[in-house]
Design a protein around this motif. Structure first.
Motif, PDB file in Angstrom:
ATOM      1  N   UNK A 123       0.829  -1.205   0.000  1.00  0.00           N
ATOM      2  CA  UNK A 123       0.000   0.000   0.000  1.00  0.00           C
ATOM      3  C   UNK A 123       0.864   1.256   0.000  1.00  0.00           C
ATOM      4  N   UNK A 124       1.957   1.243   0.797  1.00  0.00           N
ATOM      5  CA  UNK A 124       2.827   2.418   0.849  1.00  0.00           C
ATOM      6  C   UNK A 124       3.488   2.673  -0.496  1.00  0.00           C
ATOM      7  N   UNK A 125       3.891   1.608  -1.178  1.00  0.00           N
ATOM      8  CA  UNK A 125       4.601   1.771  -2.448  1.00  0.00           C
ATOM      9  C   UNK A 125       3.660   2.120  -3.587  1.00  0.00           C
ATOM     10  N   UNK A 126       2.532   1.438  -3.654  1.00  0.00           N
ATOM     11  CA  UNK A 126       1.626   1.595  -4.791  1.00  0.00           C
ATOM     12  C   UNK A 126       0.645   2.749  -4.630  1.00  0.00           C
ATOM     13  N   UNK A 127       0.375   3.134  -3.368  1.00  0.00           N
ATOM     14  CA  UNK A 127      -0.617   4.192  -3.098  1.00  0.00           C
ATOM     15  C   UNK A 127      -1.954   3.884  -3.771  1.00  0.00           C
ATOM     16  N   UNK A 128      -2.294   2.598  -3.796  1.00  0.00           N
ATOM     17  CA  UNK A 128      -3.544   2.165  -4.413  1.00  0.00           C
ATOM     18  C   UNK A 128      -3.992   0.905  -3.683  1.00  0.00           C
ATOM     19  N   UNK A 129      -4.977   1.047  -2.812  1.00  0.00           N
ATOM     20  CA  UNK A 129      -5.398  -0.071  -1.973  1.00  0.00           C
ATOM     21  C   UNK A 129      -5.904  -1.259  -2.791  1.00  0.00           C
ATOM     22  N   UNK A 130      -6.649  -0.979  -3.846  1.00  0.00           N
ATOM     23  CA  UNK A 130      -7.200  -2.056  -4.663  1.00  0.00           C
ATOM     24  C   UNK A 130      -6.088  -2.836  -5.356  1.00  0.00           C
ATOM     25  N   UNK A 131      -5.144  -2.110  -5.935  1.00  0.00           N
ATOM     26  CA  UNK A 131      -4.031  -2.772  -6.612  1.00  0.00           C
ATOM     27  C   UNK A 131      -3.155  -3.519  -5.614  1.00  0.00           C
ATOM     28  N   UNK A 132      -2.935  -2.915  -4.437  1.00  0.00           N
ATOM     29  CA  UNK A 132      -2.126  -3.561  -3.410  1.00  0.00           C
ATOM     30  C   UNK A 132      -2.772  -4.874  -2.958  1.00  0.00           C
ATOM     31  N   UNK A 133      -4.092  -4.877  -2.807  1.00  0.00           N
ATOM     32  CA  UNK A 133      -4.797  -6.103  -2.399  1.00  0.00           C
ATOM     33  C   UNK A 133      -4.661  -7.194  -3.465  1.00  0.00           C
ATOM     34  N   UNK A 134      -4.734  -6.787  -4.718  1.00  0.00           N
ATOM     35  CA  UNK A 134      -4.594  -7.758  -5.814  1.00  0.00           C
ATOM     36  C   UNK A 134      -3.190  -8.356  -5.827  1.00  0.00           C
ATOM     37  N   UNK A 135      -2.172  -7.514  -5.656  1.00  0.00           N
ATOM     38  CA  UNK A 135      -0.798  -8.000  -5.629  1.00  0.00           C
ATOM     39  C   UNK A 135      -0.554  -8.903  -4.429  1.00  0.00           C
TER      40      UNK A 135
END
Length: 300
Positions: free
Chosen positions: A223-235
């Motif tokens: 989440x800190x790196x991507x700044x995108x909760x949805x994308x972070x959850x997918x990864x």
């Protein structure tokens, strides 16, 4: 809550520079209450001090009269015209008044001490508000993205800005699924495809893997790196390993990078651009894949 963001995209930020301010209602209310209490205490202290000064003046005048009377009657006692009992009575009155004056001084000191403590509390709250309400950058760089704005609720660790270093070379951050992560090592060739570039037209950016994390990235790190909760959850579903890729530079290209074909796109690839990263983990001649298949078909 963010009260203001004092920088914009393209601004250059220095270390420890104030980049925004926070609204802290709890602390602001505590300070306002303490200031009102201090005003009341100072007003009461002035009023009480004025009243006590008048009372103390009267007691001092009375004390002076009693002391003068004692001197006169002490002389009469020495001449035998009065008994010592008269002096004992006067001494008791003098002692009572002196005790009252002393208590008055102590009370004034206590009030002054309480007012002083409240002043110190106000100063401490003012200093805390001044310190805690400003947002400072820990790093230097150029602002490439503003991630939050006035009125937005934030917590410690939330990202406000994305900065691009003006002195360090750009690098790419990638995530490799856990089942493939052990195949990736520093030094391997990588190919990067920015999301805003068509690979069939311009190819890929060439690069090399510079490091691979020892452990899988946590959801919080993603989440800190991507700044995108949805994308972070997918990864996070693939329990990925984090890798860093250094691009191969080439002067003369608009992007500044070396591409697998042509001179690359006529655009700049900036920080925060989403990319797809491919890592070359093995090179084989095509015949090496054909031979095992033939052996299996022939039953050899």
């Amino acid at each position: 809550t963010i009260a203001s963001v004092d920088v914009k995209q393209g601004d250059v930020v220095a270390p420890n520079q104030i980049v925004g301010k926070l609204s802290l209602p709890d602390l602001e209310n505590r300070l306002a209450t303490a200031r009102l209490q201090l005003q009341d205490m100072e007003r009461n202290d002035r009023s009480a001090g004025s009243d006590m000064a008048a009372i103390a003046g009267g007691m001092r005048a009375q004390l002076g009269r009693l002391q003068a009377e004692r001197r006169q009657k002490a002389a009469l006692v020495q001449r035998g015209l009065l008994t010592s009992q008269v002096l004992i009575s006067l001494d008791q009155q003098i002692t009572n008044i002196q005790s009252s004056l002393l208590q008055s001084e102590i009370g004034r000191g206590d009030r002054g001490s309480r007012v002083g403590d409240k002043r110190l509390e106000v100063l401490e709250l003012e200093a805390k508000l001044e310190s805690d309400s400003v947002i400072r950058s820990n790093f230097a760089g150029r602002v490439v993205a503003v991630m939050a704005g006035p009125g937005q609720q934030v917590r410690p660790g939330d990202r406000l800005l994305t900065l691009e270093s003006e002195s360090e070379p750009m690098r790419f951050v990638g995530y490799i699924p856990r089942i493939e992560g052990k195949k990736v090592a520093a030094g391997l060739e990588a190919r990067i495809s920015p999301s805003n570039v068509r690979p069939e037209e311009f190819g890929f950016i060439l690069g090399k893997v510079t490091s691979v994390s020892e452990f899988a990235a946590t959801p919080e790190e993603l989440k800190r790196t991507l700044s995108n909760d949805q994308l972070a959850s997918k990864f996070a579903e693939s329990t990925p390993f984090q890798i860093f890729v250094a691009p191969v530079l080439q002067e003369g290209n608009k992007s500044g990078f070396k591409w697998t074909s042509s001179q690359g796109p006529p655009i700049t690839i900036g920080s925060g651009t989403f990319c797809t990263v491919q890592v070359v983990v093995e090179r084989r001649k095509p015949i090496s894949y054909v031979i095992p298949s033939v052996k299996q078909t022939l039953g050899l």
